[in-house]
Design a protein around this motif. Structure first.
Motif, mmCIF file in Angstrom:
data_model
loop_
_atom_site.group_PDB
_atom_site.id
_atom_site.type_symbol
_atom_site.label_atom_id
_atom_site.label_comp_id
_atom_site.label_asym_id
_atom_site.label_seq_id
_atom_site.Cartn_x
_atom_site.Cartn_y
_atom_site.Cartn_z
ATOM 1 N N PRO A 107 88.652 96.245 -3.141
ATOM 2 C CA PRO A 107 87.624 96.362 -4.189
ATOM 3 C C PRO A 107 86.987 97.744 -4.188
ATOM 4 N N GLU A 108 86.676 98.221 -5.369
ATOM 5 C CA GLU A 108 85.972 99.503 -5.512
ATOM 6 C C GLU A 108 85.065 99.414 -6.733
ATOM 7 N N GLY A 112 80.865 104.222 -13.343
ATOM 8 C CA GLY A 112 79.428 104.251 -13.600
ATOM 9 C C GLY A 112 78.625 103.285 -12.761
ATOM 10 N N ASP A 113 79.209 102.692 -11.731
ATOM 11 C CA ASP A 113 78.503 101.727 -10.890
ATOM 12 C C ASP A 113 78.809 102.032 -9.432
ATOM 13 N N ASP A 114 78.101 101.357 -8.525
ATOM 14 C CA ASP A 114 78.361 101.578 -7.098
ATOM 15 C C ASP A 114 78.644 100.279 -6.345
ATOM 16 N N THR A 115 78.777 99.157 -7.065
ATOM 17 C CA THR A 115 79.064 97.870 -6.444
ATOM 18 C C THR A 115 80.576 97.628 -6.453
#
Length: 151
Positions: A107-108, A112-115
Motif C-alpha cells: 500500500p502507498e 495528494g494524500d499521505d495515508t
C-alpha cells in the motif's frame, strides 16, 4: 500465439496501476473483473441448471482484464445458475489475493494524500468488498460524492 498471462510481481502490477491511473484516473487499480451471461438454448434434461436470475438460460463468462480490456484470465462455460462471485471465489487466483501471495504492491498513498491505500481489482456489486477488491456504491441512498465515485 498469445497466451493469457496475469502479472504476478509487484513491479508489473504497479505498472498496470499506473496505466489505470493515467487512462481512467482510477488510482491503485491493477485489473478489472466482470462476468457476462451468454444466452443459450436450454440443454436437454438440464432442468434449471442453466437458468439464471435474469430469466433465461445461459453459460457464464468471467473475465479479468487489463486497462485496455485485454484478457488476463477467463473462465467460460459455467452453468448460468451460478454467480460471478461464486465462480470467482472458487478459482485459485482468488485465494492468492486472499492470502496476499499474488504479488500486489505494498500500500502507498494516493496522489495528494499521505495515508497508505492498498492496490486492488475493481468489480461490480456482485463481488464482496475486500482490501484487494473495490466496487461501486449501491444505487440506493447515495450521496453526491458516492455518485461521483461510481462514475
Amino acid at each position: 500465439m498469445d497466451v493469457l498471462v496475469c502479472p504476478t510481481v509487484p513491479e508489473q502490477l504497479q505498472e498496470m496501476a499506473s496505466l489505470f491511473s493515467n487512462k481512467w484516473n482510477f488510482h491503485h487499480t491493477v485489473d478489472a473483473l466482470e462476468g457476462k451471461h451468454i444466452a443459450i438454448r436450454c440443454p436437454l434434461s438440464s432442468g434449471s441448471h442453466y437458468y439464471n436470475y435474469k430469466g433465461f438460460h445461459s453459460i457464464l463468462h468471467l473475465a479479468l482484464v487489463d486497462v485496455d480490456y485485454k484478457f488476463l484470465y477467463a473462465d467460460v462455460g459455467t452453468n448460468g445458475c451460478s454467480s460471478d462471485a461464486g465462480i470467482f471465489y472458487a478459482i485459485p487466483f482468488r485465494e492468492d489475493l486472499e492470502v496476499n501471495t499474488l504479488g500486489l504492491p505494498e500500500p502507498e498513498p494516493l496522489p495528494g494524500d499521505d495515508t497508505p491505500v492498498p492496490f486492488f481489482l475493481i468489480g461490480d456489486d456482485a463481488f464482496a468488498l475486500r482490501p484487494w477488491m473495490m466496487k461501486p456504491f449501491l444505487d440506493h441512498n447515495m450521496t453526491r460524492q458516492d455518485h461521483i465515485f461510481n462514475y
